[in-house]
Design a protein around this motif. Structure first.
Motif, mmCIF file in Angstrom:
data_model
loop_
_atom_site.group_PDB
_atom_site.id
_atom_site.type_symbol
_atom_site.label_atom_id
_atom_site.label_comp_id
_atom_site.label_asym_id
_atom_site.label_seq_id
_atom_site.Cartn_x
_atom_site.Cartn_y
_atom_site.Cartn_z
ATOM 1 N N LEU A 138 0.812 -1.217 0.000
ATOM 2 C CA LEU A 138 0.000 0.000 0.000
ATOM 3 C C LEU A 138 0.846 1.268 0.000
ATOM 4 O O LEU A 138 0.455 2.276 -0.574
ATOM 5 N N ASP A 139 1.986 1.231 0.650
ATOM 6 C CA ASP A 139 2.812 2.423 0.780
ATOM 7 C C ASP A 139 3.472 2.783 -0.542
ATOM 8 O O ASP A 139 3.919 1.909 -1.289
ATOM 9 N N ALA A 140 3.543 4.080 -0.800
ATOM 10 C CA ALA A 140 4.250 4.581 -1.974
ATOM 11 C C ALA A 140 4.531 6.055 -1.748
ATOM 12 O O ALA A 140 3.784 6.745 -1.053
ATOM 13 N N ASP A 141 5.589 6.538 -2.335
ATOM 14 C CA ASP A 141 5.941 7.954 -2.277
ATOM 15 C C ASP A 141 5.376 8.622 -3.528
ATOM 16 O O ASP A 141 6.046 8.733 -4.554
ATOM 17 N N TRP A 142 4.106 9.027 -3.448
ATOM 18 C CA TRP A 142 3.395 9.558 -4.599
ATOM 19 C C TRP A 142 3.901 10.943 -4.979
ATOM 20 O O TRP A 142 4.040 11.814 -4.127
ATOM 21 N N GLN A 143 4.124 11.124 -6.265
ATOM 22 C CA GLN A 143 4.441 12.432 -6.839
ATOM 23 C C GLN A 143 3.189 12.899 -7.571
ATOM 24 O O GLN A 143 2.475 12.092 -8.173
ATOM 25 N N TYR A 197 -0.882 11.136 -10.544
ATOM 26 C CA TYR A 197 -0.072 10.670 -9.423
ATOM 27 C C TYR A 197 0.762 9.506 -9.915
ATOM 28 O O TYR A 197 0.245 8.600 -10.573
ATOM 29 N N ASP A 198 2.056 9.514 -9.585
ATOM 30 C CA ASP A 198 2.887 8.372 -9.939
ATOM 31 C C ASP A 198 3.850 8.071 -8.799
ATOM 32 O O ASP A 198 4.193 8.941 -8.000
ATOM 33 N N ALA A 199 4.247 6.795 -8.747
ATOM 34 C CA ALA A 199 5.162 6.330 -7.702
ATOM 35 C C ALA A 199 5.790 5.028 -8.164
ATOM 36 O O ALA A 199 5.268 4.336 -9.040
ATOM 37 N N CYS A 242 8.292 -3.941 -4.981
ATOM 38 C CA CYS A 242 8.562 -4.689 -6.217
ATOM 39 C C CYS A 242 9.098 -3.824 -7.353
ATOM 40 O O CYS A 242 9.321 -4.331 -8.448
ATOM 41 N N ASP A 243 9.259 -2.524 -7.106
ATOM 42 C CA ASP A 243 9.760 -1.567 -8.102
ATOM 43 C C ASP A 243 8.827 -1.352 -9.288
ATOM 44 O O ASP A 243 9.235 -0.785 -10.306
ATOM 45 N N ALA A 244 7.575 -1.774 -9.178
ATOM 46 C CA ALA A 244 6.610 -1.514 -10.252
ATOM 47 C C ALA A 244 6.309 -0.025 -10.318
ATOM 48 O O ALA A 244 6.204 0.648 -9.282
ATOM 49 N N GLU A 245 6.195 0.476 -11.547
ATOM 50 C CA GLU A 245 5.791 1.861 -11.742
ATOM 51 C C GLU A 245 4.269 1.923 -11.662
ATOM 52 O O GLU A 245 3.580 1.151 -12.333
ATOM 53 N N ARG A 246 3.775 2.831 -10.822
ATOM 54 C CA ARG A 246 2.335 2.986 -10.640
ATOM 55 C C ARG A 246 1.938 4.390 -11.060
ATOM 56 O O ARG A 246 2.644 5.349 -10.755
ATOM 57 N N GLU A 247 0.820 4.508 -11.767
ATOM 58 C CA GLU A 247 0.351 5.833 -12.195
ATOM 59 C C GLU A 247 -1.172 5.835 -12.230
ATOM 60 O O GLU A 247 -1.792 4.881 -12.709
ATOM 61 N N TYR A 248 -1.745 6.904 -11.712
ATOM 62 C CA TYR A 248 -3.188 7.107 -11.740
ATOM 63 C C TYR A 248 -3.447 8.509 -12.263
ATOM 64 O O TYR A 248 -2.818 9.474 -11.826
#
Length: 168
Positions: free
Chosen positions: A26-31, A45-47, A52-58
């Motif tokens: 759940l934790d991420a350092d969202w930009q 928002y991306d982090a 697991c080093d997956a790139e997340r973007e919403y």
């Protein structure tokens, strides 16, 4: 492209906090940034997942007018497009069940957020209705919360619970 609208920054951050990475983290350092997508103003928002080093973007659409207000400010009179009423209820339940006994400030803030979450649940009650309808729940988590006890989504019960949170 029709994006779900994040009514406020508080709502978008809560959505991110409730949405795990595929690995479960759940934790991420969202930009955060705003920009244009197909001529529409959007919030992005991306982090990188710390597990697991997956790139997340919403990417969320923005309302015509953001509702100003003090924290917690989840949105105006319209129901959320990001978080269904069952997830709002689960948030209120979690906060109310995990109140710190030795930290009055954190306890008060948790109850304020829980009460605000119940306000969000009530926004899903249609005009001239007395309860949130089953079709308002679109996530598996939200549906599970609803079907565990549909009576909890009746307006009177929601109002009583909310008043309890506000006066505790």
């Amino acid at each position: 492209m029709m994006l779900p609208v994040a009514r406020t920054r508080d709502e978008s951050r809560l959505y991110l906090d409730l949405t795990p990475c595929a690995c479960g983290q759940l934790d991420a350092d969202w930009q955060h940034a705003t920009g244009l997508l197909d001529g529409e103003l959007v919030s992005v928002y991306d982090a990188t997942c710390p597990s697991c080093d997956a790139e997340r973007e919403y990417t969320f659409g923005l309302p015509e007018h953001e509702t100003a207000g003090e924290f917690p400010n989840f949105g105006g009179a319209e129901p959320s497009q990001l978080i269904d009423p069952g997830r709002w209820m689960a948030l209120a339940d979690h906060l109310a069940a995990n109140l710190p006994a030795d930290d009055p400030e954190t306890r008060t803030q948790a109850l304020q957020i829980a009460a605000a979450a119940l306000t969000e649940v009530m926004k899903f009650i249609p005009p001239n209705a007395t309860a949130v309808p089953a079709e308002a729940f679109w996530t598996p988590e939200g549906q599970a919360t609803y079907y565990a006890d549909p009576a909890r989504f009746h307006q009177t019960r929601l109002e009583i619970t909310q008043q309890t949170y506000r006066t505790t």
